[in-house]
Design a protein around this motif. Structure first.
Motif, PDB file in Angstrom:
ATOM      1  N   TYR A  11       0.866  -1.182   0.000  1.00 41.26           N
ATOM      2  CA  TYR A  11       0.000   0.000   0.000  1.00 41.26           C
ATOM      3  C   TYR A  11       0.903   1.232   0.000  1.00 41.26           C
ATOM      4  O   TYR A  11       2.080   1.154   0.335  1.00 41.26           O
ATOM      5  N   GLY A  12       0.311   2.357  -0.380  1.00 42.13           N
ATOM      6  CA  GLY A  12       0.982   3.646  -0.228  1.00 42.13           C
ATOM      7  C   GLY A  12       2.056   3.909  -1.249  1.00 42.13           C
ATOM      8  O   GLY A  12       2.374   3.069  -2.101  1.00 42.13           O
ATOM      9  N   GLY A  13       2.606   5.105  -1.162  1.00 46.03           N
ATOM     10  CA  GLY A  13       3.709   5.483  -2.042  1.00 46.03           C
ATOM     11  C   GLY A  13       3.242   6.068  -3.357  1.00 46.03           C
ATOM     12  O   GLY A  13       2.090   5.897  -3.763  1.00 46.03           O
ATOM     13  N   LEU A  14       4.170   6.756  -4.016  1.00 47.82           N
ATOM     14  CA  LEU A  14       3.862   7.375  -5.320  1.00 47.82           C
ATOM     15  C   LEU A  14       4.301   6.447  -6.433  1.00 47.82           C
ATOM     16  O   LEU A  14       4.981   6.859  -7.361  1.00 47.82           O
ATOM     17  N   GLY A  32      10.443  -3.600 -10.808  1.00 45.92           N
ATOM     18  CA  GLY A  32      10.050  -2.461  -9.985  1.00 45.92           C
ATOM     19  C   GLY A  32       8.762  -1.907 -10.554  1.00 45.92           C
ATOM     20  O   GLY A  32       8.110  -2.551 -11.381  1.00 45.92           O
ATOM     21  N   PHE A  33       8.413  -0.701 -10.131  1.00 51.08           N
ATOM     22  CA  PHE A  33       7.176  -0.086 -10.615  1.00 51.08           C
ATOM     23  C   PHE A  33       7.464   1.285 -11.203  1.00 51.08           C
ATOM     24  O   PHE A  33       8.457   1.932 -10.859  1.00 51.08           O
ATOM     25  N   LYS A  34       6.538   1.702 -12.035  1.00 48.22           N
ATOM     26  CA  LYS A  34       6.601   3.078 -12.525  1.00 48.22           C
ATOM     27  C   LYS A  34       6.533   4.007 -11.309  1.00 48.22           C
ATOM     28  O   LYS A  34       5.720   3.802 -10.412  1.00 48.22           O
ATOM     29  N   GLY A  35       7.388   4.989 -11.281  1.00 48.28           N
ATOM     30  CA  GLY A  35       7.475   5.871 -10.112  1.00 48.28           C
ATOM     31  C   GLY A  35       8.685   5.579  -9.257  1.00 48.28           C
ATOM     32  O   GLY A  35       9.055   6.377  -8.406  1.00 48.28           O
ATOM     33  N   ASP A  36       9.313   4.415  -9.497  1.00 46.37           N
ATOM     34  CA  ASP A  36      10.531   4.061  -8.763  1.00 46.37           C
ATOM     35  C   ASP A  36      11.735   4.793  -9.334  1.00 46.37           C
ATOM     36  O   ASP A  36      11.763   5.127 -10.526  1.00 46.37           O
ATOM     37  N   THR A  37      12.727   4.997  -8.499  1.00 41.31           N
ATOM     38  CA  THR A  37      14.073   5.227  -9.010  1.00 41.31           C
ATOM     39  C   THR A  37      14.754   3.866  -9.045  1.00 41.31           C
ATOM     40  O   THR A  37      14.238   2.892  -8.481  1.00 41.31           O
ATOM     41  N   LEU A  38      15.919   3.819  -9.680  1.00 37.37           N
ATOM     42  CA  LEU A  38      16.663   2.563  -9.658  1.00 37.37           C
ATOM     43  C   LEU A  38      16.953   2.170  -8.203  1.00 37.37           C
ATOM     44  O   LEU A  38      16.823   1.003  -7.823  1.00 37.37           O
ATOM     45  N   ALA A  39      17.281   3.175  -7.384  1.00 36.20           N
ATOM     46  CA  ALA A  39      17.601   2.873  -5.985  1.00 36.20           C
ATOM     47  C   ALA A  39      16.391   2.319  -5.250  1.00 36.20           C
ATOM     48  O   ALA A  39      16.498   1.340  -4.502  1.00 36.20           O
ATOM     49  N   SER A  40      15.227   2.928  -5.422  1.00 35.98           N
ATOM     50  CA  SER A  40      14.063   2.440  -4.676  1.00 35.98           C
ATOM     51  C   SER A  40      13.660   1.042  -5.147  1.00 35.98           C
ATOM     52  O   SER A  40      13.205   0.217  -4.360  1.00 35.98           O
ATOM     53  N   PHE A 204      11.390  14.155 -10.583  1.00 31.07           N
ATOM     54  CA  PHE A 204      10.304  14.050 -11.570  1.00 31.07           C
ATOM     55  C   PHE A 204       8.949  14.238 -10.924  1.00 31.07           C
ATOM     56  O   PHE A 204       7.916  14.155 -11.593  1.00 31.07           O
ATOM     57  N   VAL A 205       8.949  14.463  -9.622  1.00 28.64           N
ATOM     58  CA  VAL A 205       7.702  14.688  -8.883  1.00 28.64           C
ATOM     59  C   VAL A 205       7.845  16.014  -8.146  1.00 28.64           C
ATOM     60  O   VAL A 205       8.905  16.311  -7.603  1.00 28.64           O
ATOM     61  N   TYR A 320       8.139   5.521  -1.806  1.00 23.44           N
ATOM     62  CA  TYR A 320       8.278   4.391  -2.733  1.00 23.44           C
ATOM     63  C   TYR A 320       7.696   3.093  -2.175  1.00 23.44           C
ATOM     64  O   TYR A 320       7.738   2.078  -2.849  1.00 23.44           O
ATOM     65  N   ALA A 321       7.174   3.122  -0.958  1.00 22.96           N
ATOM     66  CA  ALA A 321       6.638   1.912  -0.336  1.00 22.96           C
ATOM     67  C   ALA A 321       7.659   0.778  -0.376  1.00 22.96           C
ATOM     68  O   ALA A 321       7.326  -0.383  -0.615  1.00 22.96           O
ATOM     69  N   ALA A 322       8.910   1.138  -0.186  1.00 20.11           N
ATOM     70  CA  ALA A 322       9.995   0.148  -0.197  1.00 20.11           C
ATOM     71  C   ALA A 322      10.700   0.221   1.153  1.00 20.11           C
ATOM     72  O   ALA A 322      11.058   1.306   1.612  1.00 20.11           O
TER      73      ALA A 322
END
Ligand SMILES: [Zn+2]
Lengths: 993, 91
Positions: A11-14, A32-40, A204-205, A320-322
């Motif tokens: 849940y949560g995160g952008l 990963g998901f759209k909205g992630d950075t490589l790090a997240s 980007f946000v 990032y919900a990570a």
């Protein structure tokens, strides 16, 4: 959920969980998901080890969640687009992303070079200076290659960058750096007042840390407030929001540099789009709302993967919900760090312990600890038990002296916050120290710039909004706007209490600068060895000199220096801040100016015709000029050029000479003006005549030459060399406007207005009769040598005709309006056919001028006087002119000067090369008896041998002497004869005929 | 840096060419070698406001006299150089 994102909250995160993206890290496929950075995405996948360190090859993880990252640097993409040292923390994830860890061999998990740690003593501060001093030849052969292999960053692509980069200008009233609460509030205030606003956000946000730290603004959850603010700004026509854009520098006059990563978030830019765009933004005012950077505390093994900035941990969890760890310990010296404990608990993670360096903590936090069942340890982290697998056990030295151990798989660290003082300090500004927040804050800023919010040391949410809003309103007002500002966004102010702690003494390496592997003991060593100034500290240890510019390390480094040298931090001071704030690719600075577009290209009026003829072109400054016109069966350029020369000398040829600078000089004082800029007189030139003129610089050295014609009493037409066309115009304007404003004269550059052709050879007059109106008298009496006048052409257009000769042949130059240039070339070919007309290029032009002994660029080289060129007699003694007095200086009229002379090899078959030095016969070549050099050479079809011009000591007195041409570059040495520089038709009968 | 050309308005640095100190005056024809030598070679190394010659080659081709602070790059005055009669070295 796709893939094994074991550390992803559901849940949560952008992030957009409906768009899974697959990517590869060190060859392993992950999701990963759209909205992630490589790090997240790496965090979500439980990847802790992402790279090896610069010198010691120590395992490193992700330290931050932003552009200050020192560790998580990767090679992004592959092949021609491979980009080293890319921060995983800012690289947006896209489908198919490929990244590789850096500075490890053969693999990240097993790295041979980590033995460097065993040799750590040789890598201490100043190791370059100490270890590899002697012997010098070992440096290139052994030390440097070894160090380069052992220590380093990523590998650059080995082929040309396939992408395009752009440069653009933007103008506005207010430019704002950063879109956190302060930046958004500033933008709202300025835009509502009616100012033209540009809002730059490197992420980007939009929203800055609001998505990591939350809070309530105007009664709304932060994320909702951001959406509302962005919607309001987007609806306003004079607001430009630029995401993925970092304001990286401030320049004079309110000019700002910004880099927009237009398509870095895609595998390949879409067709016809650029990869990045470099902006130069001109703004009346600038609000720096760039926030603050959380700083580490330096302790033993603080570089173990799993040790992360406390704020970064909140970013990964909330935005990032990570989850970077399951059981988190927190080490803090301030109130703000505790938010990470709250975040962890809210995300359902375990808090192992909070290690707080302060003696007291707030009752609220104490009750949080007891409610959630974790201990609060008053003390400091003394070491980490971990390694490449990440943090396992944390050893704590308690305030009372006892030891404790905490088991955790992640350690959040908060040493306080450093306002981002880069932009405000770029004009040699020095930030000032504030004890209450234990940080440097801006102390003034470049003109027109102001800092607001966390960048100004205001860390509370309410204060950020207030400062941003007020700064935005003031900026708009200063720019002349006073619209309805509306209401200010409101939020509570959190308390910020900090007890500074920079360095915890302990066993093991304690890193200050993780990217450059600079430890606390390196700083202490530098101090002991006398490198106490922060500028010396920086260069001796390389602290803060990596690509992250020490964003997480500089302040800790100078705090440790302050402590060991017994000074305060403000006494120790900061180093000079320099742009760019983030690394900017050279490609972006170059923009489209690369390869054939490196500079503009100028085409002569007859270019397309010449191209049709198969001409070979040569670059001459910006110009493309026809160099020669090869014909079928000719084996090399020399054969073509020799044919062209013979055709001119035996018949007729023509050459486009439009590249010469051309200036119309008008006015009653035109003649007087020219008398002052040329060494010879022009006021005495008769109307209808041309004269060769020579200009000096004010220091007496020759500047330029050319032919000037008098077309009317008050109208001269002046030509310059191709190379100096623009500079001579600038020089003449200086003379006219600044030196001789009393003269009534006007200058008009007409270089582009006239197409000019040289027509040369004994049949020139026959050809011209076919072109020129039959009423014009072209006979030797009607149009004598050095005549110049306007003539009508068959067909009615007017041309300027000059009887001047560079080739030594009977010759004319003809000028027609540039739009007729190509037609003129075609007409000359048609009309000249019965006479065997031959177009010739710049090579044949050069051959004929050398045969004729005319000087050109190689002789007008910025060191020669009129006398050196054999033109001393032209210097008028009856008038003042630019350069007259200085040209008379002793050394410039010394009898032993190197002067222009002809040179030919005694062996007629020998090729003469320019650049060869002239040495007297029987002497050993060396600087002591170097008497000059060969300036221009050609193969002379007339003499059937190589000839040249040279600048030779007392050359004119030594005609007939045999000397050596010594050419160590080409390994040649041969005898040459000094001779008259006019090889062809010395009495000039042919050009007068 | 941006310069306000009296003829063209505020323009970017790239349109201009720098020459240098606008103070030295070209000596009269009979002033002698020493005067010309000073004019050609002697320059003050000014830290602070300095009168300089700039050429608006990317615009109106005017030579301008610009007062620029060499420490801060702040430009306090720009006027046409016409009539100033000042120095130009080496071209
Ligand atoms: Zn102008």
């Amino acid at each position: 959920m796709r893939g094994d994102q074991a550390n992803r909250l559901n849940y949560g995160g952008l992030i957009d969980r409906s768009t899974a993206l697959n990517f590869r890290f060190d060859g392993k496929t992950l999701f990963g998901f759209k909205g992630d950075t490589l790090a997240s995405a790496l965090v979500a996948n439980g990847v802790k080890l992402v790279g090896r360190s610069f010198k010691y090859h120590r395992p490193r993880g992700i330290l931050t969640a932003g552009s200050e990252e020192p560790n998580a640097l990767v090679e992004l993409r592959s092949g021609a687009r491979r980009e080293p040292n890319t921060k995983a923390t800012t690289a947006e994830l896209y489908e198919g992303l490929e990244a590789a860890s850096q500075n490890r061999w053969p693999s990240l998990n097993f790295d041979v070079m980590s033995v460097n740690q065993l040799f750590a003593p040789i890598f201490v501060a100043g190791f370059y200076y100490k270890t590899f001093m002697w012997p010098a030849k070992f440096w290139e052969a052994i030390y440097e290659p070894a160090i380069r292999r052992a220590a380093g960053l990523g590998r650059a692509a080995q082929v040309s960058d396939p992408d395009h980069y752009d440069k653009a200008w933007a103008h506005c009233d207010v430019v704002i750096a950063g879109s956190g609460p302060a930046g958004l509030a500033a933008a709202l205030a300025a835009a509502r007042c009616g100012a033209r606003v540009i809002l730059c956000e490197e992420d980007f946000v939009l929203g800055g840390r609001l998505f990591a730290d939350g809070g309530m603004i105007d009664g709304l959850p932060a994320a909702e407030w951001v959406a509302r603010a962005v919607a309001e700004l987007t609806a306003m026509p004079d607001v430009r929001i630029m995401t993925r854009t970092t304001l990286f520098g401030v320049y004079d006059g309110g000019t700002y540099g910004a880099i927009e990563r237009v398509n870095d978030h895609l595998p390949v830019p879409p067709e016809h789009q650029v990869r990045q765009r470099l902006w130069r933004i001109v703004a009346k005012r600038c609000v720096v709302a760039a926030g603050a950077i959380e700083r580490p505390i330096v302790f033993a093994d603080n570089d173990t993967p799993g040790v992360m900035m406390a704020s970064a941990m909140r970013s990964y969890i909330n935005r990032y919900a990570a989850t970077p760890a399951r059981r988190i310990a927190l080490f803090t010296n301030n109130e703000d760090g505790w938010r990470t404990a709250e975040t962890a608990i809210a995300a359902g993670l375990q808090v192992a312990a909070v290690i707080d360096a302060r003696p007291d903590i707030s009752p609220a936090h104490r009750s949080l600890a007891s409610k959630s069942g974790f201990p609060v340890l008053h003390g400091a982290v003394a070491g980490i038990n971990g390694g490449k697998g990440g943090v396992r056990k944390i050893s704590v030295s308690l305030a009372g002296g006892a030891r404790a151990e905490v088991e955790a798989d992640g350690l959040a660290v908060s040493g306080g916050w450093n306002p981002a003082v880069g932009l405000t300090s770029y004009h040699r500004g020095r930030p000032k120290w504030r004890d209450d927040i234990a940080a440097f804050v801006p102390d003034g800023a470049p003109p027109g710039m102001v800092a607001a919010g966390a960048a100004n040391g205001a860390f509370g949410l309410g204060a950020c909004l207030r400062e941003g809003f007020e700064a935005g309103a003031a900026a708009a007002r200063d720019a002349g706007h006073s619209g309805n500002i509306g209401s200010m966004p409101v939020a509570d102010d959190e308390a910020f209490s900090i007890t500074p702690l920079w360095h915890v003494a302990g066993k093991g390496k304690a890193f200050v600068d993780q990217q450059h592997d600079v430890t606390a003991s390196d700083v202490e060593l530098a101090q002991r060895e006398g490198f106490q100034s922060v500028e010396h500290l920086k260069r001796y240890t390389t602290l803060g000199m990596a690509t992250d510019q020490g964003k997480t390390s500089n302040v800790a480094g100078l705090a440790i220096m302050a402590a060991v040298s017994g000074k305060s931090i403000p006494e120790t001071g900061t180093t000079i801040y320099r742009p760019p704030y983030v690394p900017v690719a050279i490609g972006a600075f170059a923009g489209h100016h690369r390869d054939e577009n490196f500079h503009a290209t100028r085409l002569t009026p007859s270019h397309h015709w010449a191209a049709e003829q198969g001409a070979v072109f040569v670059d001459t400054g910006l110009w493309k000029r026809a160099q020669w016109y090869p014909r079928a069966g000719e084996k090399d350029w020399l054969e073509s050029v020799t044919r062209e020369v013979k055709a001119v000398r035996g018949g007729v040829g023509f050459c486009d000479v439009s590249t010469l600078g051309k200036i119309d000089v008008h006015g009653p004082d035109a003649g007087t003006f020219l008398d002052r800029v040329y060494i010879n007189a022009f006021s005495s030139l008769a109307v209808g005549k041309a004269r060769y003129g020579l200009m000096l610089r004010e220091d007496g050295i020759v500047y330029d030459d050319g032919t000037t014609s008098r077309l009317a009493e008050d109208h001269y037409f002046l030509t310059t060399t191709t190379a100096k066309a623009g500079l001579v115009m600038q020089h003449l304007e200086f003379c006219r406007q600044v030196l001789f404003p009393e003269l009534d004269v006007q200058l008009t550059s007409v270089s582009d207005q006239w197409a000019q052709f040289s027509i040369a050879g004994p049949k020139t007059r026959d050809l011209l009769k076919e072109i020129v109106d039959p009423a014009e008298d072209l006979s030797n009496e009607g149009f004598p040598f050095m005549g110049a006048r306007e003539v009508g052409l068959r067909g009615g257009i007017k041309a300027r005709l000059f009887r001047i000769s560079f080739s030594g042949e009977m010759a004319f130059e003809i000028s027609v309006p540039a739009r007729y240039g190509e037609a003129m070339a075609r007409n000359l070919m048609i009309a000249g056919k019965p006479f065997g007309i031959t177009p010739y290029g710049t090579e044949a032009l050069g051959v004929m001028r050398i045969e004729k002994g005319h000087v050109a660029g190689p002789e007008l080289n910025g060191t020669t006087t009129a006398g050196d060129l054999g033109l001393g007699k032209m210097m008028s003694t009856k008038k003042d002119f630019i350069g007259r007095v200085m040209a008379g200086r002793e050394a410039l009229v010394a009898p032993n000067r190197q002067v222009v002379v002809g040179i030919k090899p005694t062996d007629k078959a020998r090729r003469l090369r320019s650049g060869a030095h002239i040495i007297p016969k029987g002497e050993t070549p060396g600087p002591g008896n170097d008497q000059g050099y060969v300036t221009s050479v050609c193969f002379s079809p007339v003499l059937d041998q190589w000839i040249g011009l040279g600048l030779v000591e007392r050359g004119r007195e030594r005609i007939g002497e045999i000397v050596r041409a010594h050419d160590p570059l080409r390994g040649e040495d041969y005898d040459v004869e000094l001779c008259n520089s006019v090889f062809y038709d010395p009495d000039g009968g042919r050009q007068r005929g | 840096m941006r310069i306000v050309c009296p003829f063209c308005g505020e323009r970017e640095l790239g349109e201009f060419t720098y020459l240098g100190d606008a103070k030295p005056q070209r000596p009269a024809a009979d002033a002698g070698e020493d005067a010309v030598y000073d004019y050609v070679y002697l320059r003050d190394n000014i830290a602070g406001p300095m009168s300089e010659h700039w050429y608006h080659g990317g615009g109106c081709r005017a030579w301008l006299k610009v007062t620029r602070n060499t420490l801060t790059h702040e430009i306090s005055a720009v006027e046409p150089a016409a009539g100033a009669g000042a120095a130009k070295v080496g071209v």
